[in-house]
Write a protein that holds these residues in place. Structure first.
Motif, PDB file in Angstrom:
ATOM      1  N   GLU A 146       0.805  -1.220   0.000  1.00 31.68           N
ATOM      2  CA  GLU A 146       0.000   0.000   0.000  1.00 31.68           C
ATOM      3  C   GLU A 146       0.841   1.275   0.000  1.00 31.68           C
ATOM      4  O   GLU A 146       0.677   2.121  -0.864  1.00 31.68           O
ATOM      5  N   SER A 147       1.745   1.414   0.978  1.00 31.49           N
ATOM      6  CA  SER A 147       2.497   2.672   1.054  1.00 31.49           C
ATOM      7  C   SER A 147       3.343   2.888  -0.191  1.00 31.49           C
ATOM      8  O   SER A 147       3.497   4.009  -0.666  1.00 31.49           O
ATOM      9  N   ALA A 149       2.724   1.644  -3.146  1.00 27.95           N
ATOM     10  CA  ALA A 149       1.931   1.297  -4.337  1.00 27.95           C
ATOM     11  C   ALA A 149       2.115   2.299  -5.469  1.00 27.95           C
ATOM     12  O   ALA A 149       1.803   2.010  -6.618  1.00 27.95           O
ATOM     13  N   GLY A 150       2.630   3.486  -5.154  1.00 27.69           N
ATOM     14  CA  GLY A 150       2.859   4.478  -6.203  1.00 27.69           C
ATOM     15  C   GLY A 150       4.309   4.535  -6.636  1.00 27.69           C
ATOM     16  O   GLY A 150       4.712   5.445  -7.345  1.00 27.69           O
ATOM     17  N   ASP A 151       5.103   3.573  -6.202  1.00 25.44           N
ATOM     18  CA  ASP A 151       6.538   3.590  -6.457  1.00 25.44           C
ATOM     19  C   ASP A 151       6.933   2.304  -7.182  1.00 25.44           C
ATOM     20  O   ASP A 151       6.108   1.414  -7.385  1.00 25.44           O
ATOM     21  N   ALA A 294      11.638   5.907  -6.341  1.00 23.33           N
ATOM     22  CA  ALA A 294      11.413   7.264  -5.831  1.00 23.33           C
ATOM     23  C   ALA A 294      11.726   7.359  -4.338  1.00 23.33           C
ATOM     24  O   ALA A 294      12.345   8.315  -3.887  1.00 23.33           O
TER      25      ALA A 294
ATOM     26  N   ILE B  24       6.008  11.252 -12.138  1.00 27.00           N
ATOM     27  CA  ILE B  24       5.776   9.818 -11.929  1.00 27.00           C
ATOM     28  C   ILE B  24       4.383   9.424 -12.421  1.00 27.00           C
ATOM     29  O   ILE B  24       4.192   8.351 -12.992  1.00 27.00           O
ATOM     30  N   LEU B  32       0.353   2.530 -12.273  1.00 26.51           N
ATOM     31  CA  LEU B  32      -0.642   3.082 -11.348  1.00 26.51           C
ATOM     32  C   LEU B  32      -2.033   2.572 -11.704  1.00 26.51           C
ATOM     33  O   LEU B  32      -2.815   2.194 -10.826  1.00 26.51           O
ATOM     34  N   SER B 312       6.893   9.693  -3.549  1.00 27.32           N
ATOM     35  CA  SER B 312       6.553   8.275  -3.371  1.00 27.32           C
ATOM     36  C   SER B 312       5.446   8.113  -2.332  1.00 27.32           C
ATOM     37  O   SER B 312       4.479   7.375  -2.536  1.00 27.32           O
ATOM     38  N   LEU B 315       2.119   9.438  -3.691  1.00 30.13           N
ATOM     39  CA  LEU B 315       1.488   8.569  -4.679  1.00 30.13           C
ATOM     40  C   LEU B 315       0.949   7.280  -4.054  1.00 30.13           C
ATOM     41  O   LEU B 315      -0.053   6.742  -4.518  1.00 30.13           O
ATOM     42  N   GLY B 316       1.612   6.787  -3.005  1.00 28.36           N
ATOM     43  CA  GLY B 316       1.049   5.643  -2.282  1.00 28.36           C
ATOM     44  C   GLY B 316      -0.336   6.001  -1.751  1.00 28.36           C
ATOM     45  O   GLY B 316      -1.278   5.199  -1.830  1.00 28.36           O
ATOM     46  N   VAL B 319      -2.905   6.179  -4.637  1.00 20.65           N
ATOM     47  CA  VAL B 319      -3.383   4.839  -5.006  1.00 20.65           C
ATOM     48  C   VAL B 319      -4.434   4.356  -4.001  1.00 20.65           C
ATOM     49  O   VAL B 319      -5.506   3.863  -4.380  1.00 20.65           O
TER      50      VAL B 319
END
Lengths: 430, 430
Positions: A146-147, A149-151, A294, B24, B32, B312, B315-316, B319
């Protein structure tokens, strides 16, 4: 407004972890209710031997019929802390079929059958959570899923087995050999009577499979993980490591290949520099180092096992699953969309520390260096030591594929000036 | 099946963090989308100076009218990386009113107005996420709010400001004084031209307020946090620390009182033993140590600032919020049900290291010891050093309330044999 109908939890297994889960659910019921938004109650506890149940679980909750418990139909969450493949697998899928979500601490099962369990959960609209399966109480699965998830995670490298870390830490700090350190770990309760699963790396390999799958959004099974135990690590290896400013740890390493097209997962002892954050992880603690594009370098540290820490992880999942149910939602399911292939160990690229026993005569170094060159393995440093007509050569290489190193060692063994290969160890974390 | 209508993200601010978020979102759009279950697109970027936008954001997305952007009505997630109190606060509440969830990195605003922002989010059925507000990329808010939701956190102690850790690390490793180390930090870009917010502990205090609130499920505001900067830490303090086997860190410490009935939050420099995991956190890294009843001791480590790491974390959260929207659900909101009072610094119980300049004559130690005893502060060790007719006394105490220590110091200053109190430093982490 808090709803009043309690959420019902069924507990499968009431050993070291299960009894702690039951205890905390009772002593901290008000906190759990406030955090979930509804009361949560223990609805049943399935055990094999009812006479051995600990921790003040009310007798009327105890049953030996786990199947009937998960089939009851009024259970919201099944907590599986039995371990092993069967009957755990059948009980979990039966739970999904009967409308329950599952919180599991079962690393072996998840490493072997994670994909089919996720599929069963999704088919029945249920959650499958398993924070406790890797590194005990350390929040790791949730941060990765989860944390981050954007990386883009490129590497996960960790000490995920407390028993072996305890043994290696003792060897490092006292100069003891493997057997002596193992005996101490056994005496203190850090190692089981049969320590095979720990010292041969099976436990760590299951965790590596789970971590690699989550980190790289692909499927990695236990069979995909290269595995080497740490029973052959010697006091001499620690002495060599110290000369390099390193220590030795049993590491689980999950890596994305440099070209991004594949991944690898492996477990083996390795030298790491003392300046690396993992080097200072002492005793039975666990720690996992994560490198993301990132975020950079992150580390998660804490107790990797034990009843209370594992129960903490289980209960965090219970709270999350209960919240999801109140929201009539489910959490993140399997994410394996990248479908990256898992490469074999031969394709792993790393550095090596090789100790050779050689004849003490001119020209040996030239011969040895030629073998490395022929296999495309570039040498970083060589150290020669003479002793009683024999000599030893310690070679540290630059980064090279594991297959090239294997070929090098095979060829070295055939040289008649090389009496033996005393040890080969990978060097990581630089 | 992936839905095809994209989720829309509005970005408020396009500086170091914002431009990385935009970059990103573009370069990793496919990842994503796969992780969210729907595509996500940048729908607008509000900036003050359109000529200064970096990172290849398409010109047609840029606007100077942030209010109009958050009022559009088709925005799913507003990412607020402006910082400061206004206009960030008004923009966030306006976003909630117009049907958007919010991801924020704004520690100052959350520490001051977290409760009212949560209330606004809940009123409009929206999410408020802010992983990036504390310790940059380190997953911390989510582990505390979710992974440890089944546990009882007793203590959170961390290095949450990279600038000050860089300065203290330099002082420790080179023997430099504060000003010299600050100058180096400034030259290397680790400290801002006006370093007040960092070196006086304001930044860390905001983070302490946020962490204490989450850890103890109560409301802690910036004003509740005791704060002492690190501008008066000297090379001599580091020398004293070394003699005790310690180093000095600027720590944010959130504690539950021993009786469980109240909490405290504070930021100040402190000595910690070299063996403590926080002692080896070098340069501008952050790390947070958490003690929970069942989980035991955990540590989270990583880069605490910087464009990419903060992006990062943002973005987490994006998401997570997007997944929640697809589930028509919201994540965990404010949890302040314990309503524990926040005690003042005087009630904090810890150990102290006090350096006194005293007259070099018989009876001084007896006088000083009497003052400690009269205030109920028990002495652990005393070290006397003579130098040129003057002498110094270094006293390390057992645990005592901060108010008792303050009273002791006040009385010591009145002794005519005490020429001065050279330094007072708390000792933590033992």
């Amino acid at each position: 407004m808090m709803r009043t109908r309690p959420l019902k939890v069924a507990l499968l297994g009431c050993g070291v972890v299960g009894s702690e889960v039951a205890r905390i659910m009772t002593t901290h019921a008000d906190d759990l209710a406030a955090r979930i938004g509804a009361p949560v109650e223990l609805a049943g506890v399935a055990v094999r031997r009812p006479d051995k149940v600990r921790g003040g679980v009310p007798a009327e909750l105890i049953t030996t019929d786990a199947t009937a418990l998960v089939k009851r139909g009024d259970i919201d969450v099944v907590v599986e802390v039995i371990g092993g493949i069967e009957p755990a697998r059948t009980l979990i899928t039966t739970a999904f079929e009967h409308g329950a979500s599952v919180v599991s601490a079962n690393k072996a099962l998840l490493a072997q059958d994670g994909a089919s369990l996720y599929a069963a959960a999704e088919q029945h609209g249920q959650d499958l959570y398993y924070e406790a399966a890797v590194a005990g109480a350390i929040p790791l699965i949730r941060p990765l899923r989860e944390s981050l998830a954007g990386d883009k995670i490129n590497r996960v490298m960790g000490i995920v087995n407390g028993t072996t870390n305890f043994i290696l830490d003792k060897m490092d700090s006292t100069g003891a050999g493997y057997q002596e350190a193992l005996d101490e770990a056994t005496a203190l309760g850090y190692a089981e009577a049969d320590p095979t699963a720990d010292v041969e790396g099976f436990d760590a390999a299951a965790k590596a499979a789970i971590l690699a799958g989550i980190a790289f959004h692909t499927r990695v099974r236990l069979d995909d993980v290269y595995r080497e135990g740490m029973t052959e690590v010697t006091a001499a290896d620690f002495a060599s490591a110290k000369q390099m400013g390193c220590t030795i740890k049993l590491l689980a390493i999950c890596e994305r290949a440099a070209d991004g097209g594949s991944v690898t997962a492996r477990v083996h002892p390795a030298m790491i520099p003392l300046s690396h954050p993992l080097a200072s992880v002492r005793e039975a603690y666990n720690a996992v180092f994560v490198e993301a594009e990132a975020a950079g370098q992150l580390m998660f540290y804490g107790p990797g096992a034990g009843g209370s820490p594992t129960a903490s992880a289980v209960l965090g999942d219970v709270v999350a699953v209960c919240r999801n149910r109140l929201n009539e939602a489910t959490g993140p399911g399997e994410s394996a969309y990248t479908q990256l292939p898992v490469s074999s160990m031969g394709e792993v690229v790393t550095r090596y520390h090789i100790s050779l026993d050689v004849a003490d005569k001119p020209g040996v170094l030239a011969q040895v260096a030629t073998v490395f060159a022929e296999h495309g393995v570039s040498i970083d440093t060589v150290r020669q030591q003479g002793k009683d007509g024999e000599a030893s050569l310690v070679v540290v290489t630059h980064r090279a594929p594991d297959a090239a190193l294997s070929g090098t060692v095979e060829a070295l063994r055939k040289l008649d000036t090389v009496r033996g290969v005393a040890s080969i160890m990978r060097v990581e974390g630089e």
